[in-house]
Write an enzyme that holds these catalytic residues in place. Structure first.
Site, PDB file in Angstrom:
ATOM      1  N   LEU A   1       0.828  -1.205   0.000  1.00 37.14           N
ATOM      2  CA  LEU A   1       0.000   0.000   0.000  1.00 37.14           C
ATOM      3  C   LEU A   1       0.867   1.261   0.000  1.00 37.14           C
ATOM      4  O   LEU A   1       2.063   1.196   0.283  1.00 37.14           O
ATOM      5  CB  LEU A   1      -0.908  -0.019   1.236  1.00 37.14           C
ATOM      6  CG  LEU A   1      -1.849  -1.231   1.320  1.00 37.14           C
ATOM      7  CD1 LEU A   1      -2.570  -1.273   2.651  1.00 37.14           C
ATOM      8  CD2 LEU A   1      -2.848  -1.201   0.167  1.00 37.14           C
ATOM      9  N   PRO A   2       0.248   2.420  -0.304  1.00 40.21           N
ATOM     10  CA  PRO A   2       1.071   3.625  -0.446  1.00 40.21           C
ATOM     11  C   PRO A   2       1.812   4.051   0.830  1.00 40.21           C
ATOM     12  O   PRO A   2       3.010   4.314   0.779  1.00 40.21           O
ATOM     13  CB  PRO A   2       0.065   4.701  -0.871  1.00 40.21           C
ATOM     14  CG  PRO A   2      -1.067   3.943  -1.499  1.00 40.21           C
ATOM     15  CD  PRO A   2      -1.135   2.636  -0.760  1.00 40.21           C
TER      16      PRO A   2
ATOM     17  N   THR B   1       6.361   0.682   1.839  1.00 35.71           N
ATOM     18  CA  THR B   1       7.394   1.493   2.501  1.00 35.71           C
ATOM     19  C   THR B   1       6.671   2.464   3.422  1.00 35.71           C
ATOM     20  O   THR B   1       5.983   3.376   2.955  1.00 35.71           O
ATOM     21  CB  THR B   1       8.218   2.284   1.459  1.00 35.71           C
ATOM     22  OG1 THR B   1       8.805   1.366   0.552  1.00 35.71           O
ATOM     23  CG2 THR B   1       9.310   3.095   2.151  1.00 35.71           C
TER      24      THR B   1
ATOM     25  N   LYS C   1      15.510   0.283   5.008  1.00 39.50           N
ATOM     26  CA  LYS C   1      15.042   0.785   3.706  1.00 39.50           C
ATOM     27  C   LYS C   1      15.215   2.312   3.639  1.00 39.50           C
ATOM     28  O   LYS C   1      15.661   2.854   2.618  1.00 39.50           O
ATOM     29  CB  LYS C   1      13.568   0.388   3.534  1.00 39.50           C
ATOM     30  CG  LYS C   1      12.796   1.094   2.451  1.00 39.50           C
ATOM     31  CD  LYS C   1      13.034   0.527   1.083  1.00 39.50           C
ATOM     32  CE  LYS C   1      12.257   1.346   0.044  1.00 39.50           C
ATOM     33  NZ  LYS C   1      12.637   1.067  -1.316  1.00 39.50           N
TER      34      LYS C   1
ATOM     35  N   LYS D   1       8.874  11.117  -0.502  1.00 40.00           N
ATOM     36  CA  LYS D   1       8.184  10.395   0.586  1.00 40.00           C
ATOM     37  C   LYS D   1       9.216   9.631   1.428  1.00 40.00           C
ATOM     38  O   LYS D   1       9.219   9.704   2.660  1.00 40.00           O
ATOM     39  CB  LYS D   1       7.161   9.422  -0.005  1.00 40.00           C
ATOM     40  CG  LYS D   1       6.533   8.492   1.015  1.00 40.00           C
ATOM     41  CD  LYS D   1       5.833   7.306   0.352  1.00 40.00           C
ATOM     42  CE  LYS D   1       5.928   6.092   1.235  1.00 40.00           C
ATOM     43  NZ  LYS D   1       5.427   4.862   0.647  1.00 40.00           N
TER      44      LYS D   1
END
Ligand code: NAD
Length: 299
Positions: A65-66, A97, A172, A247
Site C-alpha cells: 500500500l502507499p 514502505t 530501507k 516520501k
C-alpha cells in the site's frame, strides 16, 4: 495449498501477486481500483469482493500500500480491521514502505491477537517486481523471517533479515536516503563536467572506474543518452518517481529526528528533490534532478 491474500495491486503489488500466482499459489487479490483487479484476474489471481473476503481464511496476507495510514487503516483502524477477521497463526507480510513506528505498533496489535505482522519493504522498483528479482528487507522475529522467506524468494532475489519489527523500514530508509544523496552528487558532478566541455559519457566512464563510482553511475546514469535503458534516455518516464523519493526522504528525516542521528546530507538531498518537485517534476523519475542542475524549468 497455501492461500495468500494480496492487498494493494498497484505498480508493485500487481506484478508481485502475478508472480505468486504463476508459481502455483492460490492468490486472492484485492484493490480499491477496478482496473487493478481486472489485471490481477488476467494473471491468474482470484479476485475478492473486499479486503475482508480476501483475508479471512488466508494463511498469509501480503499488503503493498502507499503509506503508513493505509496500512494502519486496513489492519487496525478501519471499518472492519483485518486483524478482526484474520485467523490466528496467520502471517501478515507488509511490503509497503512506511514509517518504522507504524510498522512496530501494528505488529504489536497483531501479536496481541495471535497474528504475526512483519515489515518487508522492497528495493528494485517495478522492473524488479515484474522480474521477481526484488530485494526484501525484513523486520521480524527469526521464526517469522524463516516462515516468510520461501514466499519472498518467489518474488525476490535477495532476502535480508535486518532485525526485529521496524528494522526493515529503518534499513530501507537508510538505503533510499543514501541513494538520493548519490543521485544528487552524480547529477552535480556530471553537470559541472559538461559545463566545462566534457562529454557526459566519457566523464561517466572515468568516474565509474575511479573513486566516485556508485550505483547511479553504474546502472542509472541521469544524463540523457549515456545509458540506453536508463529513464534519463526515455524522457525520465517510468522508473522511480521524484514524489516517491521525497516520501522516502521524509521517512528518513523522521527517523533522524527520533534518534538524534544527524543527516545534513540527507536533508540537503530532500531540499533539492522538493525544489525539483516544486518545478513540476514530481511525476518524473528521480534522476530527472539532472534538469534541476541544468537550470531547466518545468513545463
Ligand atoms: P501504487 O500507488 O501504484 O499502488 C498502491 C495500490 O494500493 C493502488 O492500486 C491502490 O488502489 C491500492 N490501495 C490503497 N489503499 C487500499 C486499500 N485500503 N485497500 C486495497 N487497496 C488499496 O504504489 P506502488 O508503486 O505499487 O507502491 C506501493 C508501495 O511500494 C509504496 O509504499 C511505495 O513507496 C513502495 N515502493 C515502490 C517502488 C516503485 O518503484 N514504485 C519501489 C519500492 C517500494
Amino acid at each position: 495449498m497455501t492461500t495468500i491474500a494480496f492487498i494493494g495491486l498497484g505498480n508493485m503489488g500487481g506484478p508481485m501477486a502475478a508472480n505468486l500466482s504463476r508459481a502455483g499459489f492460490n492468490v486472492r487479490a484485492f484493490d480499491l481500483s477496478r482496473d487493478a483487479l481486472d489485471a490481477a484476474r488476467s494473471h491468474g489471481c482470484e479476485v475478492a469482493a473486499s479486503a475482508v473476503d480476501a483475508a479471512k481464511d488466508a494463511d498469509v496476507i501480503i499488503s503493498m500500500l502507499p503509506a503508513g495510514q493505509h496500512v494502519r487503516g486496513l489492519f487496525v483502524d478501519g471499518e472492519t480491521p483485518l486483524f478482526e477477521v484474520i485467523k490466528k497463526g496467520a502471517l501478515v507480510i507488509d511490503s509497503s514502505t512506511i514509517d518504522a513506528d507504524t510498522a512496530r505498533s501494528v505488529a504489536a496489535v497483531g501479536a496481541e491477537k495471535g497474528i504475526g505482522f512483519i515489515d518487508a519493504p522492497v528495493s528494485g522498483g517495478v522492473g524488479g517486481a515484474q522480474a521477481g528479482t526484488l530485494t526484501f528487507i525484513v523486520g521480524a522475529s527469526a521464526e517469522q523471517y524463516e516462515q516468510a522467506r520461501p514466499l519472498l524468494e518467489v518474488m525476490g532475489k535477495n532476502i535480508f533479515h535486518a532485525g526485529d519489527h521496524g528494522a526493515g523500514q529503518v534499513a530501507k530508509a537508510c538505503n533510499n536516503m543514501l541513494l538520493a544523496i548519490l543521485m544528487a552528487g552524480t547529477c552535480e558532478a556530471i553537470n559541472m563536467g559538461v559545463k566545462n566541455g566534457l562529454d557526459p559519457a566519457v566523464l561517466s566512464d572515468i568516474m565509474k572506474q575511479s573513486s566516485g563510482g556508485n550505483w547511479a553511475l553504474n546502472v542509472y546514469n541521469p544524463y540523457p543518452g549515456v545509458m540506453e535503458n536508463a529513464p534519463a534516455s526515455k524522457g525520465y518516464q517510468g522508473g522511480f518517481l521524484t514524489d516517491l523519493m521525497i516520501k522516502d526522504l521524509g521517512l528518513a528525516m523522521d527517523i533522524s529526528q527520533q534518534s538524534a542521528a544527524p543527516v545534513p546530507m540527507g536533508s540537503a538531498a530532500r531540499a533539492l528533490f522538493t525544489l525539483h518537485k516544486a518545478e513540476g517534476h514530481g511525476r518524473l523519475d528521480f534522476s530527472s534532478l539532472m534538469t534541476f542542475y541544468q537550470g531547466k524549468k518545468g513545463q
